[in-house]
Design a protein around this motif. Sequence first.
Motif, PDB file in Angstrom:
ATOM      1  N   GLU A  94      24.035  31.181  14.827  1.00 17.13           N
ATOM      2  CA  GLU A  94      23.594  32.167  15.807  1.00 17.13           C
ATOM      3  C   GLU A  94      22.586  33.130  15.181  1.00 17.13           C
ATOM      4  OE1 GLU A  94      26.618  34.127  17.981  1.00 17.13           O
ATOM      5  OE2 GLU A  94      27.673  32.281  18.508  1.00 17.13           O
ATOM      6  N   GLU A  95      21.586  33.511  15.979  1.00 17.48           N
ATOM      7  CA  GLU A  95      20.625  34.511  15.529  1.00 17.48           C
ATOM      8  C   GLU A  95      21.260  35.886  15.614  1.00 17.48           C
ATOM      9  OE1 GLU A  95      17.308  33.829  18.163  1.00 17.48           O
ATOM     10  OE2 GLU A  95      16.272  32.669  16.622  1.00 17.48           O
ATOM     11  N   VAL A  96      20.832  36.776  14.715  1.00 21.55           N
ATOM     12  CA  VAL A  96      21.334  38.143  14.729  1.00 21.55           C
ATOM     13  C   VAL A  96      20.156  39.105  14.751  1.00 21.55           C
ATOM     14  CG1 VAL A  96      23.498  37.601  13.577  1.00 21.55           C
ATOM     15  CG2 VAL A  96      21.492  38.132  12.195  1.00 21.55           C
ATOM     16  N   LEU A  97      20.422  40.307  15.262  1.00 20.56           N
ATOM     17  CA  LEU A  97      19.376  41.331  15.312  1.00 20.56           C
ATOM     18  C   LEU A  97      19.316  42.071  13.985  1.00 20.56           C
ATOM     19  CD1 LEU A  97      19.806  43.009  18.805  1.00 20.56           C
ATOM     20  CD2 LEU A  97      17.859  41.685  18.036  1.00 20.56           C
ATOM     21  N   ASN A  98      18.123  42.195  13.414  1.00 25.45           N
ATOM     22  CA  ASN A  98      17.986  42.974  12.192  1.00 25.45           C
ATOM     23  C   ASN A  98      17.610  44.418  12.534  1.00 25.45           C
ATOM     24  OD1 ASN A  98      15.239  42.967  12.809  1.00 25.45           O
ATOM     25  ND2 ASN A  98      14.725  41.425  11.265  1.00 25.45           N
ATOM     26  N   ASN A  99      17.305  45.218  11.528  1.00 23.82           N
ATOM     27  CA  ASN A  99      16.992  46.633  11.755  1.00 23.82           C
ATOM     28  C   ASN A  99      15.756  46.847  12.609  1.00 23.82           C
ATOM     29  OD1 ASN A  99      19.114  47.932  10.532  1.00 23.82           O
ATOM     30  ND2 ASN A  99      18.188  47.882   8.503  1.00 23.82           N
ATOM     31  N   ASN A 100      14.880  45.854  12.654  1.00 25.60           N
ATOM     32  CA  ASN A 100      13.654  45.950  13.455  1.00 25.60           C
ATOM     33  C   ASN A 100      13.813  45.323  14.831  1.00 25.60           C
ATOM     34  OD1 ASN A 100      12.191  47.192  11.333  1.00 25.60           O
ATOM     35  ND2 ASN A 100      11.902  45.194  10.358  1.00 25.60           N
ATOM     36  N   TYR A 101      15.054  45.080  15.214  1.00 25.89           N
ATOM     37  CA  TYR A 101      15.368  44.494  16.516  1.00 25.89           C
ATOM     38  C   TYR A 101      14.723  43.120  16.693  1.00 25.89           C
ATOM     39  CZ  TYR A 101      17.559  48.837  17.960  1.00 25.89           C
ATOM     40  OH  TYR A 101      18.397  49.914  18.041  1.00 25.89           O
ATOM     41  N   GLN A 102      14.617  42.401  15.613  1.00 27.33           N
ATOM     42  CA  GLN A 102      14.108  41.036  15.657  1.00 27.33           C
ATOM     43  C   GLN A 102      15.277  40.074  15.485  1.00 27.33           C
ATOM     44  OE1 GLN A 102      11.356  41.345  12.377  1.00 27.33           O
ATOM     45  NE2 GLN A 102       9.609  41.617  13.740  1.00 27.33           N
ATOM     46  N   LYS A 103      15.296  39.037  16.316  1.00 21.45           N
ATOM     47  CA  LYS A 103      16.354  38.039  16.204  1.00 21.45           C
ATOM     48  C   LYS A 103      15.973  37.015  15.148  1.00 21.45           C
ATOM     49  CE  LYS A 103      18.268  38.232  20.881  1.00 21.45           C
ATOM     50  NZ  LYS A 103      18.542  37.463  22.113  1.00 21.45           N
ATOM     51  N   LYS A 104      16.893  36.733  14.246  1.00 21.12           N
ATOM     52  CA  LYS A 104      16.615  35.728  13.231  1.00 21.12           C
ATOM     53  C   LYS A 104      17.923  35.148  12.714  1.00 21.12           C
ATOM     54  CE  LYS A 104      16.450  37.914   8.848  1.00 21.12           C
ATOM     55  NZ  LYS A 104      15.636  38.286   7.690  1.00 21.12           N
TER      56      LYS A 104
END
Length: 467
Positions: A94-104
Amino acid sequence: MAQFSVNSYSVEQIINWIRSKEIAIPEIQRPFVWDGKKVRDLIDSLYKGFPIGYIVTWKNPNIKLKDGTISQGKKILIDGQQRVTALQTAIAMEEVLNNNYQKKRIKIAFNPLNEKFEVSNPAINKDKKWIADIAEIFSTPFDIYNCVENYCRDNDIKDDKSKLFGTIQRVQLIKAINLGVIELSSTLSIEEVTEIFIRINSKGVVLSQADFAMSKISSDERFCGSDIRKTIDYFCHFIKAPNDYASIVKNDKEFAESPIHTNIKWVLKEQDDIYMPSYNDVLRVAFTHKFLRGKIEDLVSLLSGRNFETRENIEEVAQKSFYLLKEGTDAFVNETNFKRYLMILHSIGIINKLLTRSQNVLNFGYILYLALKDRKVESYLIEKIVRKWIVLSMLTGRYSVSQEDIIEADIKKFMTQEPMQYLQSVEERELSDIFWHNTLVEKLNVILKSSPVFIVFLMAQIKMNAR
């Protein structure tokens, strides 16, 4: 009597909790902050049988539904969010949101020859000695025999197939490893849960009552919880980091096409930094404005359907509370309301963020503005009352101690009494001749840049254009 239970759940079961939304993550912890190396180390620890610490959850209260049945409360993840999310991305693909609100996704690779884990990269992807993404091992269906045969063929291995089989099977069994889960009782208050969190995780980010409120909002699937959460989250992010707008819209298509996006997009062009609200501030203003209460703890209870008289948790109470909170949030982010309030702040000499030492004062000023507007008080009178109240609050340090109780008492009196009369009664009591001739003079003898009295003096100079 113990207010918690300690149980064991498999890694697979905990991941399924997240997928089924049976568990909610406090909003303050929502972005994933671990880097790939920490995810790798977690998987390696599980593989080697090392302990990774307890996960702590707090069960929301059950709610009585309209048909008389009981809705089971979800779990709030109090401690262990980064570990659980790491398992999500590494094992469950599953992709997760990083601090920059980007899914990866963070892919973890495994070398079965030396039993070593690494963060996947282009070089590893080309090297046949590596299984580039361990999530394949946990996928369904997965044929371990074919995997071993293909690996041996690609790496020209003729012996030790049984050893490779055992090594890969050991990775696969990570999903079956049991983790300790401390489940806190739904009868515990927010203060008690916060104290528990502090004691077991002194190095972590201390969760506030607003965090629990945001978790409750996020876990709602019936009463517009997602809309409220996105409104608060993205408004606060856009006003502080407008450059992240393109990335957020790209990664959240649903938000980009929603009315929420339309309602808050204006804030991207807002240049004024004298009132930069956090999600805590938005919750505080929206809640107190609409519910006439000061304690965020009460908001969590109301969103859980709490009837304070019968001490039951009832669906109708939860539904009404969510809708009222949405109205309050929408009023907060309304362009006209927000800009009018900024104009009021400018009109009393607050033209720089250095002149806004008390966020509580600014929050109550906005609460008062919105509440008087709801009461249909004339605009010129609203502005006069709010201006005078902000200055009075700053001079007297009104919201510096026990602010929640005082905030609740003040807003109730403004909404039940004639607003101007209540203002005048407080002004006569708090800003008497003794204050102007003695107290104020004494405070001005001690000149500190952070002194509220000195800040009001600077505001007065600005307002009178006597700089």
